[in-house]
Motif scaffolding. Structure first.
Motif, PDB file in Angstrom:
ATOM      1  N   ALA A 195      -1.999   6.964   3.138  1.00 26.88           N
ATOM      2  CA  ALA A 195      -1.368   5.991   4.025  1.00 26.88           C
ATOM      3  C   ALA A 195      -1.729   4.572   3.620  1.00 26.88           C
ATOM      4  O   ALA A 195      -2.907   4.242   3.454  1.00 26.88           O
ATOM      5  N   LEU A 196      -0.697   3.746   3.454  1.00 26.72           N
ATOM      6  CA  LEU A 196      -0.884   2.315   3.227  1.00 26.72           C
ATOM      7  C   LEU A 196      -0.678   1.609   4.557  1.00 26.72           C
ATOM      8  O   LEU A 196       0.438   1.597   5.097  1.00 26.72           O
ATOM      9  N   LEU A 197      -1.733   1.053   5.094  1.00 30.32           N
ATOM     10  CA  LEU A 197      -1.687   0.390   6.398  1.00 30.32           C
ATOM     11  C   LEU A 197      -1.895  -1.100   6.170  1.00 30.32           C
ATOM     12  O   LEU A 197      -3.015  -1.569   6.009  1.00 30.32           O
ATOM     13  N   TRP A 198      -0.797  -1.828   6.184  1.00 30.60           N
ATOM     14  CA  TRP A 198      -0.811  -3.258   5.908  1.00 30.60           C
ATOM     15  C   TRP A 198      -0.752  -4.037   7.217  1.00 30.60           C
ATOM     16  O   TRP A 198       0.246  -3.965   7.947  1.00 30.60           O
ATOM     17  N   GLY A 199      -1.806  -4.767   7.522  1.00 31.04           N
ATOM     18  CA  GLY A 199      -1.819  -5.605   8.707  1.00 31.04           C
ATOM     19  C   GLY A 199      -2.355  -4.890   9.941  1.00 31.04           C
ATOM     20  O   GLY A 199      -2.471  -3.664   9.991  1.00 31.04           O
ATOM     21  N   LYS A 200      -2.679  -5.678  10.961  1.00 28.42           N
ATOM     22  CA  LYS A 200      -3.332  -5.150  12.166  1.00 28.42           C
ATOM     23  C   LYS A 200      -2.452  -4.178  12.936  1.00 28.42           C
ATOM     24  O   LYS A 200      -2.941  -3.200  13.503  1.00 28.42           O
ATOM     25  N   HIS A 201      -1.140  -4.435  12.979  1.00 27.62           N
ATOM     26  CA  HIS A 201      -0.254  -3.533  13.720  1.00 27.62           C
ATOM     27  C   HIS A 201      -0.313  -2.128  13.128  1.00 27.62           C
ATOM     28  O   HIS A 201      -0.401  -1.144  13.864  1.00 27.62           O
ATOM     29  N   ALA A 202      -0.257  -2.032  11.823  1.00 27.11           N
ATOM     30  CA  ALA A 202      -0.309  -0.724  11.171  1.00 27.11           C
ATOM     31  C   ALA A 202      -1.694  -0.102  11.296  1.00 27.11           C
ATOM     32  O   ALA A 202      -1.832   1.112  11.493  1.00 27.11           O
ATOM     33  N   GLN A 203      -2.719  -0.916  11.206  1.00 26.54           N
ATOM     34  CA  GLN A 203      -4.084  -0.389  11.233  1.00 26.54           C
ATOM     35  C   GLN A 203      -4.481   0.161  12.600  1.00 26.54           C
ATOM     36  O   GLN A 203      -5.421   0.946  12.704  1.00 26.54           O
ATOM     37  N   LYS A 204      -3.741  -0.205  13.642  1.00 26.47           N
ATOM     38  CA  LYS A 204      -3.984   0.391  14.952  1.00 26.47           C
ATOM     39  C   LYS A 204      -3.652   1.883  14.963  1.00 26.47           C
ATOM     40  O   LYS A 204      -4.066   2.601  15.878  1.00 26.47           O
ATOM     41  N   LEU A 205      -2.923   2.333  13.964  1.00 23.78           N
ATOM     42  CA  LEU A 205      -2.532   3.736  13.877  1.00 23.78           C
ATOM     43  C   LEU A 205      -3.547   4.575  13.118  1.00 23.78           C
ATOM     44  O   LEU A 205      -3.345   5.771  12.915  1.00 23.78           O
ATOM     45  N   SER A 206      -4.639   3.958  12.705  1.00 19.50           N
ATOM     46  CA  SER A 206      -5.613   4.630  11.852  1.00 19.50           C
ATOM     47  C   SER A 206      -6.121   5.937  12.452  1.00 19.50           C
ATOM     48  O   SER A 206      -6.229   6.959  11.758  1.00 19.50           O
ATOM     49  N   GLN A 216      -6.248   0.127   3.515  1.00 17.25           N
ATOM     50  CA  GLN A 216      -5.926  -0.936   4.457  1.00 17.25           C
ATOM     51  C   GLN A 216      -6.098  -2.298   3.797  1.00 17.25           C
ATOM     52  O   GLN A 216      -7.016  -2.504   3.002  1.00 17.25           O
ATOM     53  N   SER A 217      -5.197  -3.209   4.145  1.00 19.46           N
ATOM     54  CA  SER A 217      -5.293  -4.577   3.649  1.00 19.46           C
ATOM     55  C   SER A 217      -4.531  -5.483   4.590  1.00 19.46           C
ATOM     56  O   SER A 217      -3.947  -5.032   5.579  1.00 19.46           O
ATOM     57  N   ALA A 218      -4.520  -6.774   4.286  1.00 20.00           N
ATOM     58  CA  ALA A 218      -3.694  -7.712   5.034  1.00 20.00           C
ATOM     59  C   ALA A 218      -2.224  -7.360   4.852  1.00 20.00           C
ATOM     60  O   ALA A 218      -1.838  -6.653   3.915  1.00 20.00           O
ATOM     61  N   HIS A 219      -1.406  -7.869   5.759  1.00 22.34           N
ATOM     62  CA  HIS A 219       0.037  -7.658   5.703  1.00 22.34           C
ATOM     63  C   HIS A 219       0.643  -8.531   4.601  1.00 22.34           C
ATOM     64  O   HIS A 219       0.127  -9.619   4.307  1.00 22.34           O
ATOM     65  N   PRO A 234      -2.563  -1.890  -4.260  1.00 28.04           N
ATOM     66  CA  PRO A 234      -2.284  -0.653  -3.523  1.00 28.04           C
ATOM     67  C   PRO A 234      -1.558   0.406  -4.336  1.00 28.04           C
ATOM     68  O   PRO A 234      -1.781   1.611  -4.141  1.00 28.04           O
ATOM     69  N   PHE A 235      -0.709  -0.032  -5.258  1.00 31.08           N
ATOM     70  CA  PHE A 235       0.145   0.922  -5.967  1.00 31.08           C
ATOM     71  C   PHE A 235      -0.647   1.722  -7.009  1.00 31.08           C
ATOM     72  O   PHE A 235      -0.504   2.945  -7.094  1.00 31.08           O
ATOM     73  N   SER A 236      -1.484   1.044  -7.761  1.00 33.64           N
ATOM     74  CA  SER A 236      -2.319   1.769  -8.718  1.00 33.64           C
ATOM     75  C   SER A 236      -3.367   2.606  -7.994  1.00 33.64           C
ATOM     76  O   SER A 236      -3.713   3.713  -8.442  1.00 33.64           O
ATOM     77  N   SER A 237      -3.860   2.119  -6.856  1.00 32.78           N
ATOM     78  CA  SER A 237      -4.854   2.877  -6.089  1.00 32.78           C
ATOM     79  C   SER A 237      -4.256   4.173  -5.558  1.00 32.78           C
ATOM     80  O   SER A 237      -4.892   5.235  -5.617  1.00 32.78           O
ATOM     81  N   ILE A 238      -3.046   4.079  -5.028  1.00 32.28           N
ATOM     82  CA  ILE A 238      -2.366   5.284  -4.539  1.00 32.28           C
ATOM     83  C   ILE A 238      -2.149   6.272  -5.671  1.00 32.28           C
ATOM     84  O   ILE A 238      -2.394   7.484  -5.530  1.00 32.28           O
ATOM     85  N   ASN A 239      -1.692   5.786  -6.808  1.00 28.17           N
ATOM     86  CA  ASN A 239      -1.430   6.694  -7.928  1.00 28.17           C
ATOM     87  C   ASN A 239      -2.712   7.352  -8.429  1.00 28.17           C
ATOM     88  O   ASN A 239      -2.697   8.524  -8.826  1.00 28.17           O
TER      89      ASN A 239
END
Length: 257
Positions: A195-206, A216-219, A234-239
């Motif tokens: 899961a890529l959670l960008w920004g506080k709104h997305a990170q609330k779903l952690s 997780q990172s800034a939006h 994020p892209f190389s990390s996911i891969n």
């Protein structure tokens, strides 16, 4: 006066705002019907069928807003477009907030827009910058991210509708249980997606993705991209995570046209 009539009738007319009835929203008919008509993949039905009454209520509410003159975005038939990607094939989850509120932009995929949209949405332009910095991929001129869908990337907004010109206007409409049902289905899989959670709104779903590997990172919005999104790779990390778990990495490249 007669000489003016043809010009009057030939003048271009402004586009009319569509007025939708509840039955125009595919989810009004329930999750199984959505799958039967190709709006979502069949393996999402068990996750959503318990929400059928809420889906019907959402469609009814959206229809009432439409009848009152509100322009609803995106078009009803693409609101659940992200779930055309089968649950079993989701390798990466990217979470957005809500659809773009500019008519003609939103297409049912988070951060994406219809292919002809120019200029690029600003958050997406920053995503492309980081993609270039991370993987060396040249930014494309269009905002169509549908090739990522076919790679197993679920581009999911937390809220699936918006009023034209009013960002965030449907955040309290009642989409939260639908989002939770989707996240639970992903989290309960034998192999949850990254899961890529960008920004506080997305990170609330952690907490709802407790079994998933999370990055997780800034939006990527212009207001926050320089505070931790740029350089987050994020892209190389996911891969790398996918490769380490024996899965095929994502091809993040996009066609130029």
């Amino acid at each position: 006066m007669d000489d003016l009539q043809p010009a009057l009738f030939d003048a271009p007319q402004p586009a009319r705002t569509p007025v939708y009835e509840a039955a125009d929203f595919p989810f009004y008919h329930g999750a199984q019907s959505m799958a039967d008509h190709g709006f979502i993949a069949a393996d999402w039905v068990p996750a959503l069928c318990e929400q059928d009454s809420l889906l019907r209520s959402l469609a009814t509410d959206l229809a009432a807003r439409s009848a009152a003159g509100e322009q609803i975005l995106p078009a009803p038939e693409v609101m659940f477009r992200a779930l055309s990607l089968p649950l079993s094939e989701v390798k990466v989850l990217i979470v957005g907030q809500d659809p773009y509120p500019t008519p003609g932009h939103a297409n049912g995929l988070a951060f994406a827009a219809n292919k002809q949209v120019r200029p690029l949405p600003r958050s997406l332009a920053n995503i492309y910058k980081e993609l270039q910095s991370d993987l060396g991929l040249e930014p494309v001129a269009h905002p169509d991210l549908s090739p990522w869908l076919s790679e197993g990337v679920l581009l999911l907004n937390q809220v699936l509708s918006v009023a034209a010109g009013n960002a965030g206007s449907h955040q309290k409409l009642g989409w939260a249980p639908i989002l939770q049902a989707i996240l639970t289905a992903l989290n309960d899989r034998p192999r949850p997606p990254a899961a890529l959670l960008w920004g506080k709104h997305a990170q609330k779903l952690s907490e709802s993705l407790s079994n998933a590997v999370q990055l997780q990172s800034a939006h990527p919005s212009p207001l926050s991209a320089s505070r931790g999104f740029f350089g987050s790779k994020p892209f190389s990390s996911i891969n790398r995570l996918l490769s380490d778990s024996g899965q095929k990495p994502i091809d993040w490249s996009l066609p130029k046209a």
